[in-house]
Design a protein around this motif. Structure first.
Motif, PDB file in Angstrom:
ATOM      1  N   ARG A 193       0.829  -1.212   0.000  1.00 47.26           N
ATOM      2  CA  ARG A 193       0.000   0.000   0.000  1.00 47.26           C
ATOM      3  C   ARG A 193       0.862   1.261   0.000  1.00 47.26           C
ATOM      4  NH1 ARG A 193      -4.812  -2.035  -1.654  1.00 47.26           N
ATOM      5  NH2 ARG A 193      -5.643  -3.538  -0.193  1.00 47.26           N
ATOM      6  N   SER A 194       1.974   1.233   0.742  1.00 50.00           N
ATOM      7  CA  SER A 194       2.821   2.431   0.804  1.00 50.00           C
ATOM      8  C   SER A 194       3.505   2.712  -0.533  1.00 50.00           C
ATOM      9  CB  SER A 194       3.861   2.313   1.921  1.00 50.00           C
ATOM     10  OG  SER A 194       4.816   1.324   1.610  1.00 50.00           O
ATOM     11  N   HIS A 195       3.655   1.681  -1.361  1.00 50.60           N
ATOM     12  CA  HIS A 195       4.231   1.861  -2.698  1.00 50.60           C
ATOM     13  C   HIS A 195       3.138   1.935  -3.781  1.00 50.60           C
ATOM     14  CE1 HIS A 195       7.859   0.560  -0.576  1.00 50.60           C
ATOM     15  NE2 HIS A 195       8.511   1.194  -1.529  1.00 50.60           N
TER      16      HIS A 195
END
Length: 131
Positions: A58-60
């Protein structure tokens, strides 16, 4: 391991599959670079408790997963089901998966997985990367 877990309790009796066991280490031929992320998987699904995989994805802003591995009826199936519930787009590389039972592999890749993922060969997937 909890004795109610048939798979893991059997493995724990043999003292195998620990975090420090030589058989669970990343092979030297594919060692990650110093800046690459490594996810330690503690259960069958790559998303199971203790894994930081979803946070990393999700962070990428990764929304598509390419699945392959051993075993088709274990890791691949469990990860596919959970990833589908988490709304990832999924592709399964049928010839890059293996199961102890070839018929189970066939049923999963031909009948079950297509309900939630695109199933294709590794070569077919590679061809999509260049077009």
């Amino acid at each position: 391991m909890n004795p109610q877990n048939k798979s893991f309790s059997a493995i724990s009796k043999s003292s195998g599959m620990t975090v420090s066991d030589i058989t669970t280490q990343i092979h030297e031929s594919v060692q990650p670079e110093p800046n690459e992320t490594v996810v330690t998987k503690f259960r069958v699904s790559a998303f199971a408790a203790g894994s930081n995989l979803e946070i990393i994805l999700r962070s990428h802003q990764i929304d598509t997963l390419i699945l392959c591995g051993i075993a088709t009826s274990g890791v691949v199936l469990s990860t596919l089901r959970e990833a589908a519930d988490k709304d990832y787009a999924l592709k399964v590389l049928s010839d890059a998966c293996l199961d102890a039972d070839p018929e189970v592999h066939r049923i999963l890749t031909e009948k079950v997985f297509p309900r939630q993922a695109d199933v294709l060969t590794a070569d077919a997937w590679i061809d999509t990367l260049f077009y």
